[in-house]
Design an enzyme around this catalytic site. Structure first.
Site, PDB file in Angstrom:
ATOM      1  N   SER A 200      -0.391   1.016  17.077  1.00 55.96           N
ATOM      2  CA  SER A 200       0.931   1.632  16.990  1.00 55.96           C
ATOM      3  C   SER A 200       0.852   3.036  17.562  1.00 55.96           C
ATOM      4  O   SER A 200      -0.234   3.634  17.633  1.00 55.96           O
ATOM      5  CB  SER A 200       1.382   1.696  15.527  1.00 55.96           C
ATOM      6  OG  SER A 200       2.527   2.509  15.369  1.00 55.96           O
TER       7      SER A 200
ATOM      8  N   TYR B 144      -0.120   4.346   6.629  1.00 56.92           N
ATOM      9  CA  TYR B 144       0.013   3.528   7.836  1.00 56.92           C
ATOM     10  C   TYR B 144      -0.699   4.210   9.001  1.00 56.92           C
ATOM     11  O   TYR B 144      -1.423   3.554   9.755  1.00 56.92           O
ATOM     12  CB  TYR B 144       1.494   3.329   8.155  1.00 56.92           C
ATOM     13  CG  TYR B 144       1.771   2.412   9.321  1.00 56.92           C
ATOM     14  CD1 TYR B 144       1.475   1.064   9.253  1.00 56.92           C
ATOM     15  CD2 TYR B 144       2.354   2.898  10.496  1.00 56.92           C
ATOM     16  CE1 TYR B 144       1.742   0.212  10.315  1.00 56.92           C
ATOM     17  CE2 TYR B 144       2.624   2.058  11.561  1.00 56.92           C
ATOM     18  CZ  TYR B 144       2.312   0.717  11.476  1.00 56.92           C
ATOM     19  OH  TYR B 144       2.576  -0.118  12.529  1.00 56.92           O
TER      20      TYR B 144
END
Length: 250
Positions: A143, A156
């Site tokens: 990501s 995250y």
């Protein structure tokens, strides 16, 4: 005309929706036999039916990537049925939205289990096969959060920075065996991951307001990037693809 991945076998985790589903369709369209893995059998069977009706080949296998035994069984079944594995797309992932202070630590563990250990288990299971073939390609879906940290997604961030570090160390370890490693780092994508786990409604509201300022990527956009990476000549290893919506600043 044969596709660029004719006679290749690809495993895609998290294939029941979103990027995984789109990637399975895209790789099958290039001629790959796709092994689609996830926890939701009904979604996998529907996807396999769609691929087969379009002239492709798909093998649905239920597997939870947080369970090392299930991941090993997934790889063993793929080999037993199709004889080889050429591509592994480590796509399964979840996102927890919320501040670190007061965060739900059970959700943290769940995210680390899926986003980090799931990648490690699947990679560990395919590496002996790839080394025996003297070829293979591992694609890890990371990501933009693996490059930049933001308030509200700290854990995250930690998982995706971990995926990036692991991927580069892996690339260095296995490159002499003609095994390629690619990191795909999407920005905002319109998938169900955005609303899976919410620890803090205020952080969630702020995130939703940011998302309204851009037109998000679609899962098919990421699948296209993956197809690009895995269809390069064997001498070419596309190490990293960062792909954001045009209007995304962060």
């Amino acid at each position: 005309m044969a596709g660029k991945l004719e006679k290749k076998v690809a495993i895609i985790t998290g294939a029941s929706a979103g990027i995984g589903e789109a990637t399975a369709i895209a790789l099958a369209a290039e001629g790959a036999q796709v092994v689609i893995a996830a926890r939701r059998l009904d979604r996998l069977e529907a996807l396999a039916k769609r691929i087969i009706e379009s002239g492709g080949q798909a093998l649905p296998i239920v597997a939870d990537v947080t369970d090392e035994v299930q991941v090993k069984n997934l790889v063993d079944k793929a080999i037993a049925t199709l004889g080889r594995i050429d591509i592994l797309v480590n796509n399964a992932g979840i996102a927890v939205i919320g501040n670190i202070d007061g965060g739900n630590t059970a959700n943290w563990r769940k995210m680390i289990d899926v986003n980090v250990l799931g990648v490690l288990y699947a990679t560990h299971a395919v590496l002996p096969i790839f080394k025996g073939q003297n070829s293979g390609h591992i694609v890890n879906i990371s990501s933009v959060a693996g490059r930049t940290a933001r308030v509200g997604i700290g854990i995250y961030n930690a998982t995706k920075w971990g995926v990036n570090g692991f991927s580069e160390a892996l690339r260095q370890e296995v490159c002499k065996q003609n095994i390629r490693v690619t990191i795909i780092e999407p920005g905002l994508v319109d998938t169900e991951i955005n609303n899976q786990y919410i620890d803090d409604p205020i952080v969630q509201q702020r995130s939703e307001e940011r998302r309204k300022t851009v037109t998000p990527l679609q899962s098919e956009d990421i699948a296209t990037a993956i197809v690009y990476a895995v269809t390069q000549p064997p001498r070419v290893n596309v190490n990293e693809i960062l792909i954001r919506p045009t209007a995304q600043e962060w």
